[in-house]
Design a protein around this motif. Structure first.
Motif, PDB file in Angstrom:
ATOM      1  N   ARG A   1      47.193  43.375  54.715  1.00  0.00           N
ATOM      2  CA  ARG A   1      45.977  43.235  53.917  1.00  0.00           C
ATOM      3  C   ARG A   1      46.293  43.383  52.432  1.00  0.00           C
ATOM      4  O   ARG A   1      47.085  44.230  52.035  1.00  0.00           O
ATOM      5  N   CYS A   2      45.637  42.548  51.632  1.00  0.00           N
ATOM      6  CA  CYS A   2      45.740  42.647  50.184  1.00  0.00           C
ATOM      7  C   CYS A   2      44.944  43.879  49.740  1.00  0.00           C
ATOM      8  O   CYS A   2      43.803  44.075  50.158  1.00  0.00           O
ATOM      9  N   ALA A   3      45.537  44.685  48.880  1.00  0.00           N
ATOM     10  CA  ALA A   3      44.872  45.902  48.416  1.00  0.00           C
ATOM     11  C   ALA A   3      43.699  45.595  47.485  1.00  0.00           C
ATOM     12  O   ALA A   3      42.789  46.407  47.352  1.00  0.00           O
ATOM     13  N   ASN A   4      43.675  44.400  46.882  1.00  0.00           N
ATOM     14  CA  ASN A   4      42.636  44.068  45.911  1.00  0.00           C
ATOM     15  C   ASN A   4      41.427  43.366  46.525  1.00  0.00           C
ATOM     16  O   ASN A   4      40.295  43.648  46.166  1.00  0.00           O
ATOM     17  N   CYS A   5      41.661  42.424  47.447  1.00  0.00           N
ATOM     18  CA  CYS A   5      40.553  41.631  47.978  1.00  0.00           C
ATOM     19  C   CYS A   5      40.333  41.833  49.483  1.00  0.00           C
ATOM     20  O   CYS A   5      39.399  41.280  50.047  1.00  0.00           O
TER      21      CYS A   5
ATOM     22  N   SER B   1      48.498  36.119  41.975  1.00  0.00           N
ATOM     23  CA  SER B   1      47.235  35.739  41.335  1.00  0.00           C
ATOM     24  C   SER B   1      46.122  36.755  41.575  1.00  0.00           C
ATOM     25  O   SER B   1      45.158  36.796  40.820  1.00  0.00           O
ATOM     26  N   CYS B   2      46.229  37.569  42.585  1.00  0.00           N
ATOM     27  CA  CYS B   2      45.200  38.563  42.891  1.00  0.00           C
ATOM     28  C   CYS B   2      45.688  39.924  42.417  1.00  0.00           C
ATOM     29  O   CYS B   2      46.548  40.540  43.046  1.00  0.00           O
ATOM     30  N   THR B   3      45.132  40.383  41.319  1.00  0.00           N
ATOM     31  CA  THR B   3      45.548  41.660  40.747  1.00  0.00           C
ATOM     32  C   THR B   3      44.365  42.610  40.696  1.00  0.00           C
ATOM     33  O   THR B   3      43.217  42.200  40.903  1.00  0.00           O
ATOM     34  N   ALA B   4      44.625  43.861  40.392  1.00  0.00           N
ATOM     35  CA  ALA B   4      43.540  44.839  40.282  1.00  0.00           C
ATOM     36  C   ALA B   4      42.603  44.468  39.131  1.00  0.00           C
ATOM     37  O   ALA B   4      41.389  44.664  39.225  1.00  0.00           O
ATOM     38  N   ALA B   5      43.160  43.908  38.064  1.00  0.00           N
ATOM     39  CA  ALA B   5      42.342  43.505  36.919  1.00  0.00           C
ATOM     40  C   ALA B   5      41.543  42.236  37.197  1.00  0.00           C
ATOM     41  O   ALA B   5      40.447  42.065  36.674  1.00  0.00           O
ATOM     42  N   ASN B   6      42.079  41.350  38.025  1.00  0.00           N
ATOM     43  CA  ASN B   6      41.426  40.082  38.332  1.00  0.00           C
ATOM     44  C   ASN B   6      41.563  39.780  39.828  1.00  0.00           C
ATOM     45  O   ASN B   6      42.309  38.891  40.220  1.00  0.00           O
ATOM     46  N   PRO B   7      40.828  40.502  40.666  1.00  0.00           N
ATOM     47  CA  PRO B   7      40.974  40.288  42.107  1.00  0.00           C
ATOM     48  C   PRO B   7      40.301  38.998  42.569  1.00  0.00           C
ATOM     49  O   PRO B   7      39.356  38.518  41.940  1.00  0.00           O
ATOM     50  N   ALA B   8      40.823  38.446  43.659  1.00  0.00           N
ATOM     51  CA  ALA B   8      40.188  37.284  44.273  1.00  0.00           C
ATOM     52  C   ALA B   8      38.893  37.751  44.935  1.00  0.00           C
ATOM     53  O   ALA B   8      38.676  38.941  45.157  1.00  0.00           O
ATOM     54  N   ARG B   9      38.047  36.782  45.251  1.00  0.00           N
ATOM     55  CA  ARG B   9      36.783  37.114  45.914  1.00  0.00           C
ATOM     56  C   ARG B   9      37.089  37.740  47.273  1.00  0.00           C
ATOM     57  O   ARG B   9      37.891  37.243  48.039  1.00  0.00           O
ATOM     58  N   ARG B  10      36.436  38.848  47.546  1.00  0.00           N
ATOM     59  CA  ARG B  10      36.617  39.500  48.843  1.00  0.00           C
ATOM     60  C   ARG B  10      36.022  38.627  49.934  1.00  0.00           C
ATOM     61  O   ARG B  10      35.092  37.866  49.704  1.00  0.00           O
ATOM     62  N   VAL B  11      36.555  38.731  51.116  1.00  0.00           N
ATOM     63  CA  VAL B  11      36.124  37.904  52.235  1.00  0.00           C
ATOM     64  C   VAL B  11      34.654  38.162  52.565  1.00  0.00           C
ATOM     65  O   VAL B  11      33.912  37.255  52.916  1.00  0.00           O
TER      66      VAL B  11
END
Length: 161
Positions: free
Chosen positions: A92-96, A111-121
């Protein structure tokens, strides 16, 4: 077909045992290439753990090896294998909180960072400045019975509208 608890793919009943041996070897080879701190153990066969308890599960496993298994029992075995694969193989991604294969998670984390996370599922898709659902591209169809989004014509359901 049976679902492999290591790779999540489906294999025919007669070749499943052969596949598991090869899949386990491949998993261990890949893990041995990683630094010791990042290595994970191979997922355990959920059926071997359940078969030690005896009863109906042991009967399902022995009948699946002989190729004579009911579709209901096969669904139970496949659901257990799918559960093990999704919890022990995928990361699991820690951000999204999305789940990925280990090599794909490395790519995703670029591309998925704590500052700019991807949309959560579990979040709906929101567009626009005010975080409202974007309905600007939906318009009444020229045919009068549906909606259009871009070049796609959507037809309203006759039961629920």
């Amino acid at each position: 077909a049976r679902v492999c608890f290591i790779c999540g793919r489906q294999y025919m009943l007669h070749s499943f045992d052969i596949h598991v041996v090869q899949c386990r070897d491949l998993f261990e080879k890949r893990e041995n290439q990683k630094p010791p701190k990042e290595r994970r153990s191979c997922p355990q066969d959920p059926f071997s753990m359940m078969s030690t308890q005896g009863g109906q599960v042991a009967d399902m496993i022995s009948s699946s090896k002989s190729g004579k298994i009911s579709s209901r029992d096969l669904d139970v075995l496949n659901a257990a294998a799918q559960q093990v694969w999704s919890t022990e193989t995928l990361l699991r991604c820690a951000n999204c909180n999305r789940s990925f294969l280990p090599e794909k998670l490395k790519i995703h984390n670029k591309s998925c960072t704590a500052a700019n996370p991807a949309r959560r599922v579990d979040e709906p898709v929101k567009r626009g400045n005010n975080n409202e659902y974007d309905t600007s591209s939906i318009k009444e169809s020229e045919y009068g019975y549906g909606n259009e989004i871009g070049n796609v014509n959507l037809i309203n359901c006759s039961d629920c509208g």
